[in-house]
Every structure is written in structure tokens, then in C-alpha cells.
Design a protein around this motif. Structure first.
Motif, PDB file in Angstrom:
ATOM      1  N   MET A 214       0.900  -1.157   0.050  1.00 41.81           N
ATOM      2  CA  MET A 214       0.117   0.009   0.162  1.00 41.81           C
ATOM      3  C   MET A 214       0.855   1.272   0.000  1.00 41.81           C
ATOM      4  O   MET A 214       1.871   1.324   0.696  1.00 41.81           O
ATOM      5  N   THR A 215       0.735   2.299  -0.902  1.00 38.88           N
ATOM      6  CA  THR A 215       1.126   3.432  -0.955  1.00 38.88           C
ATOM      7  C   THR A 215       0.382   4.574  -0.471  1.00 38.88           C
ATOM      8  O   THR A 215      -0.723   4.773  -0.518  1.00 38.88           O
ATOM      9  N   ARG A 216       1.017   5.608   0.160  1.00 40.69           N
ATOM     10  CA  ARG A 216       0.411   6.751   0.941  1.00 40.69           C
ATOM     11  C   ARG A 216       1.125   7.886   0.807  1.00 40.69           C
ATOM     12  O   ARG A 216       2.229   7.894   0.408  1.00 40.69           O
ATOM     13  N   THR A 217       0.634   9.002   1.173  1.00 37.90           N
ATOM     14  CA  THR A 217       1.374  10.313   0.820  1.00 37.90           C
ATOM     15  C   THR A 217       1.164  11.204   1.722  1.00 37.90           C
ATOM     16  O   THR A 217      -0.113  11.254   2.515  1.00 37.90           O
ATOM     17  N   PHE A 218       1.931  12.627   2.162  1.00 31.72           N
ATOM     18  CA  PHE A 218       1.736  13.432   2.847  1.00 31.72           C
ATOM     19  C   PHE A 218       1.252  14.751   2.010  1.00 31.72           C
ATOM     20  O   PHE A 218       1.280  15.691   2.710  1.00 31.72           O
ATOM     21  N   SER A 219       0.868  14.436   0.671  1.00 34.65           N
ATOM     22  CA  SER A 219       0.925  15.663  -0.085  1.00 34.65           C
ATOM     23  C   SER A 219      -0.498  16.021  -0.155  1.00 34.65           C
ATOM     24  O   SER A 219      -0.661  17.297  -0.584  1.00 34.65           O
ATOM     25  N   LYS A 220      -1.619  15.204  -0.010  1.00 33.84           N
ATOM     26  CA  LYS A 220      -3.007  15.529   0.009  1.00 33.84           C
ATOM     27  C   LYS A 220      -3.332  16.243   1.245  1.00 33.84           C
ATOM     28  O   LYS A 220      -3.181  17.419   1.567  1.00 33.84           O
ATOM     29  N   MET A 221      -4.043  15.317   2.277  1.00 38.66           N
ATOM     30  CA  MET A 221      -4.927  15.893   3.336  1.00 38.66           C
ATOM     31  C   MET A 221      -3.840  16.496   4.353  1.00 38.66           C
ATOM     32  O   MET A 221      -4.047  17.334   5.182  1.00 38.66           O
ATOM     33  N   TYR A 222      -2.396  15.974   4.299  1.00 39.34           N
ATOM     34  CA  TYR A 222      -1.592  16.458   5.349  1.00 39.34           C
ATOM     35  C   TYR A 222      -0.821  17.800   4.468  1.00 39.34           C
ATOM     36  O   TYR A 222      -0.218  18.631   5.400  1.00 39.34           O
ATOM     37  N   ALA A 223      -0.997  18.000   3.529  1.00 39.19           N
ATOM     38  CA  ALA A 223      -0.820  19.386   2.986  1.00 39.19           C
ATOM     39  C   ALA A 223       0.723  19.681   2.785  1.00 39.19           C
ATOM     40  O   ALA A 223       1.215  20.762   3.088  1.00 39.19           O
ATOM     41  N   LEU A 224       1.463  18.721   2.845  1.00 41.13           N
ATOM     42  CA  LEU A 224       2.991  18.819   2.588  1.00 41.13           C
ATOM     43  C   LEU A 224       3.424  18.603   1.065  1.00 41.13           C
ATOM     44  O   LEU A 224       4.622  18.058   0.879  1.00 41.13           O
ATOM     45  N   ALA A 225       2.806  18.766   0.172  1.00 42.90           N
ATOM     46  CA  ALA A 225       3.040  18.541  -1.175  1.00 42.90           C
ATOM     47  C   ALA A 225       4.583  19.223  -1.594  1.00 42.90           C
ATOM     48  O   ALA A 225       5.209  18.387  -2.318  1.00 42.90           O
ATOM     49  N   GLY A 226       4.915  20.337  -1.086  1.00 42.27           N
ATOM     50  CA  GLY A 226       5.967  20.851  -1.719  1.00 42.27           C
ATOM     51  C   GLY A 226       7.399  20.117  -1.139  1.00 42.27           C
ATOM     52  O   GLY A 226       8.320  20.270  -1.449  1.00 42.27           O
ATOM     53  N   LEU A 227       7.256  19.335   0.146  1.00 43.44           N
ATOM     54  CA  LEU A 227       8.266  18.820   0.583  1.00 43.44           C
ATOM     55  C   LEU A 227       8.313  17.100   0.008  1.00 43.44           C
ATOM     56  O   LEU A 227       9.545  16.590   0.300  1.00 43.44           O
ATOM     57  N   ARG A 228       7.678  16.743  -0.632  1.00 47.96           N
ATOM     58  CA  ARG A 228       7.708  15.349  -1.392  1.00 47.96           C
ATOM     59  C   ARG A 228       7.917  14.325  -0.155  1.00 47.96           C
ATOM     60  O   ARG A 228       9.027  13.826  -0.130  1.00 47.96           O
ATOM     61  N   VAL A 229       6.942  13.740   0.467  1.00 45.24           N
ATOM     62  CA  VAL A 229       7.102  12.906   1.420  1.00 45.24           C
ATOM     63  C   VAL A 229       6.079  11.903   1.176  1.00 45.24           C
ATOM     64  O   VAL A 229       4.785  12.279   1.248  1.00 45.24           O
ATOM     65  N   GLY A 230       6.516  10.626   0.936  1.00 46.27           N
ATOM     66  CA  GLY A 230       5.476   9.514   0.991  1.00 46.27           C
ATOM     67  C   GLY A 230       5.742   8.387   1.681  1.00 46.27           C
ATOM     68  O   GLY A 230       6.972   8.385   2.335  1.00 46.27           O
ATOM     69  N   TRP A 231       4.866   7.263   1.819  1.00 48.67           N
ATOM     70  CA  TRP A 231       5.408   6.045   2.393  1.00 48.67           C
ATOM     71  C   TRP A 231       4.461   4.991   2.022  1.00 48.67           C
ATOM     72  O   TRP A 231       3.574   5.090   1.510  1.00 48.67           O
ATOM     73  N   ALA A 232       5.188   3.864   2.261  1.00 51.10           N
ATOM     74  CA  ALA A 232       4.387   2.320   1.723  1.00 51.10           C
ATOM     75  C   ALA A 232       4.666   1.532   2.891  1.00 51.10           C
ATOM     76  O   ALA A 232       5.589   1.411   3.751  1.00 51.10           O
ATOM     77  N   TYR A 233       3.669   0.763   2.970  1.00 52.82           N
ATOM     78  CA  TYR A 233       3.590  -0.565   4.015  1.00 52.82           C
ATOM     79  C   TYR A 233       3.284  -1.545   3.338  1.00 52.82           C
ATOM     80  O   TYR A 233       2.258  -1.788   2.384  1.00 52.82           O
ATOM     81  N   GLY A 234       4.191  -2.604   3.228  1.00 57.07           N
ATOM     82  CA  GLY A 234       4.323  -3.691   2.319  1.00 57.07           C
ATOM     83  C   GLY A 234       4.929  -4.984   2.844  1.00 57.07           C
ATOM     84  O   GLY A 234       5.398  -4.838   4.017  1.00 57.07           O
TER      85      GLY A 234
END
Length: 367
Positions: A214-234
Motif C-alpha cells: 500500500m502506498t500513501r502520501t503526505f501531499s494531500k490531506m496533510y498538505a505537505l506536497a512541496g516537501l515530497r514525502v510519501g510512504w509505503a506499507y508492504g
């Protein structure tokens, strides 16, 4: 003299095109084309970003250990199964580069995140675009498309650019129909936006299957799109492969403390989700009242369908809105020439868009 030449399949590749941000002749256009969160980042995340400034000469933690621990604590996950990246598209790209190549096939929805087909072609693999069903992924269509050459199946759930979603029972049915050597990628970039009771982002499946991530991001509801931070759980075996090929220090130094503070501030996230839900529902109802076809959305945007005949087409509506300083996303390249994607804006921006579209639908494009 012969010049260096890239792979033929890369020479034919069309690059990703982001949402427009500028309009010639208009100094400060309203950008509602990239699904950014106008509610803004947590004040704690902003402070953490500022506090990191004195350490910018340092390399960041290469393994994002503190961030992984924070994510694991908030979402009740195993940190050893978490990997962080430069946005979730970094992780999606790594998956394709790790598991696909010439002669392999990658399956995704026809209306889906454009990183999938772009990166599939970048590695010389064959992309299989399955038509959507009710705007979301078509489980039966995907299963029918599987061949001996299939290596990856991508499901963006909820879907971008449609906003539709699959229930958890449908995701489980999809996984049950896949071979164990096919990687199922659950792209849950918009998971925090979802209010549907029968939705689940994917960690339940990761816990019991060796071929799911599963992949997730901090770019949407966490509003950190400019910092480019995502994560995966696998599955550990998949995370191990990705860690072998990812770039070192792939999450920037200010991004890590900002994301830690953001994920710990669940009160701010809750307020952001409530704001998003209120205005998503308002926009959906207001646009439908104009006779426009709005796809039911579980994201921070709505997909608006326009008549196919002039003078009220999506293309003309896009031109009208652009002339008035509003940037939406027109998607003819994805087979959605009759649609515009509208990101949820501020209350003032949302009202202004509806007012402009009311004028457009009641008048003419030249008005």
C-alpha cells in the motif's frame, strides 16, 4: 559521429504533465488543478520545518527511522514494513523498476494516475489499461486482463482523476483472483479524504499477504506536497527489494520532521477532512444543480462532466474559466475530453467557480 541514444521505448515516451499554475497576463490565478490542500499544513509541521533550517548542511536520516516510527505509532503498524520516499510517486516508480521490464505486463485502470503508464513504458514493459467501471477500477476487467506475463497490478483507490473508489470487499476479491507472484499495489494517496464506511486503505491485506503493498502520501490531506514525502506499507520481501534500489537519503531533511509533526497532529487532520467533506458535498450539489454530471467523489476533488456539443463543452468551459483566472484540469490526454477536474478550494474560490460556471452554462462561452 553517432550521438548517444536512449532506449527506443523512452524516445517515444510522453513526459508527465502537471496541472497548470500560470496564466499569461494574470498575476495571481486561482490554481485548482493539482489537488493541493487549501486547508494547509499543521502549524506543528510548519514549525518543525522551520526548526530544521539550521541543519540543512546535514544529510537526512537515510532510513527515515523516526518518521517510520511515527507513522507506525499513529496508524498502529509495524515500522519494519514501512518505507518512505520522495512522495508516493517515487515508491510507485521504484515498484515498476523493480518488478517489470521488457516482455512484462503492468495492469492499471484506463482512467488512473499517469505515473503508472509513464514508468511502465520507461522500463520497456507493456502497459495494459483496463476500462473503468462506474468510474472506479473494474475488478473483473483486471482479472480478465491478467496473463502469464503480468507482474504488477495497480489500483488507485480512490481513483485519480475520477474520485471514485472500490469497497474493501472488491479489493479482497481482486486479490483473491491474482496469482501469488503478481504484486498488487494499492495506491491510497487519497485515503485520508475518504468518508465511506466500506472503504479500507489496504494494511489489512498487507498483514496477511506476501504480494501486496500500500502506498500513501503526505501531499494531500496533510498538505505537505512541496516537501515530497510519501510512504509505503508492504510485505517485508517487497520492502527489502525497494530499499535495495531506492536512492540514498530519498526523503529530504526538512521533510522528515515536518511529516512527523503532521502525522502526530491528528486533530488538524480531522479538521482538514471535515472541511474537505463539507465543500466536496457543496460543490457536488451545486454543480449538479447546473445540470452538470459530477462523479461521486471520495477525494479532495470532483470530476465534472460537460455536454459533448458546443457551446457548453468542457474545453470551452476550461477556456472561460482560464480567461477569468481559474485553473482547473482538462484531461483529453486521458480520454476525458468532456470533463474538468476541480480541486476543492477555499470557500471563496469554491463559490467563485460555481458562479462562473453558472454564468457559462446560462450564457455563452464568449460572455
Amino acid at each position: 559521429m553517432t550521438a548517444p541514444k536512449a532506449h527506443d521505448w523512452i524516445l517515444d515516451l510522453a513526459a508527465y504533465v502537471p496541472g497548470r499554475a500560470k496564466i499569461e497576463g494574470i498575476e495571481n490565478p486561482v490554481k485548482l488543478s493539482s489537488n493541493e490542500s487549501v486547508f494547509g499544513a499543521s502549524p506543528a509541521a510548519i514549525d518543525a520545518h522551520r526548526d530544521s533550517a539550521d541543519e540543512l548542511m546535514r544529510y537526512p536520516d537515510a532510513a527515515s527511522n523516526d518518521l517510520r516510527d511515527a507513522i507506525a505509532e499513529v496508524y498502529n503498524l509495524n515500522p519494519d514494513k514501512i518505507m518512505c520516499g520522495a512522495g508516493s510517486d517515487d515508491l510507485l516508480t521504484l515498484l515498476i523498476h523493480a518488478y517489470a521490464g521488457p516482455g512484462d505486463e503492468v495492469i492499471y485502470s484506463q482512467y488512473g494516475f499517469m505515473v503508472y503508464p509513464i514508468q511502465t513504458q520507461a522500463v520497456g514493459a507493456t502497459g495494459i489499461a483496463v476500462p473503468n467501471k462506474n468510474w472506479g477500477a473494474d475488478v473483473d476487467g483486471i482479472l480478465e486482463a491478467v496473463t502469464a506475463d503480468t507482474k504488477l497490478v495497480f489500483v488507485d483507490n480512490p481513483n485519480n482523476p475520477t474520485g471514485a473508489y472500490l469497497s474493501w470487499s472488491e479489493i479482497e476479491r481482486l486479490h483473491a483472483g491474482l496469482r501469488s507472484d503478481i504484486v498488487l499495489v494499492l495506491d491510497a494517496a487519497y485515503a485520508e479524504c475518504v468518508t465511506a464506511d466500506d472503504y479500507h486503505s489496504g494494511e489489512k491485506l498487507v498483514e496477511r499477504a506476501d504480494n501486496v503493498i500500500m502506498t500513501r502520501t503526505f501531499s494531500k490531506m496533510y498538505a505537505l506536497a512541496g516537501l515530497r514525502v510519501g510512504w509505503a506499507y508492504g510485505a517485508p520481501s517487497i520492502i527489502d527489494i525497494l530499499n535495495r534500489i531506492r536512492m540514498p537519503f530519498n526523503v529530504c531533511l526538512p521533510g522528515q520532521p515536518a511529516a512527523i509533526a503532521a502525522v502526530k497532529d491528528q486533530a488538524h487532520l480531522k479538521a482538514a477532512v471535515e472541511f474537505n467533506t463539507e465543500w466536496r458535498d457543496w460543490l457536488t450539489a451545486s454543480l449538479a444543480a447546473l445540470g452538470l454530471d459530477v462523479v461521486p467523489s471520495q477525494t479532495n476533488f470532483v470530476l465534472i462532466g460537460f455536454p459533448e456539443e458546443a457551446p457548453f463543452t468542457a474545453e470551452l468551459a476550461n477556456q472561460f474559466l482560464t480567461k477569468n483566472g481559474f485553473l482547473l484540469r482538462w484531461l483529453p490526454g486521458q480520454g476525458l475530453a468532456s470533463h474538468l477536474r476541480l480541486s476543492i478550494g477555499t470557500p471563496e474560490q469554491n463559490r467563485a467557480v460555481v458562479s462562473l460556471l453558472t454564468e457559462f452554462m446560462n450564457g455563452s462561452p464568449e460572455a
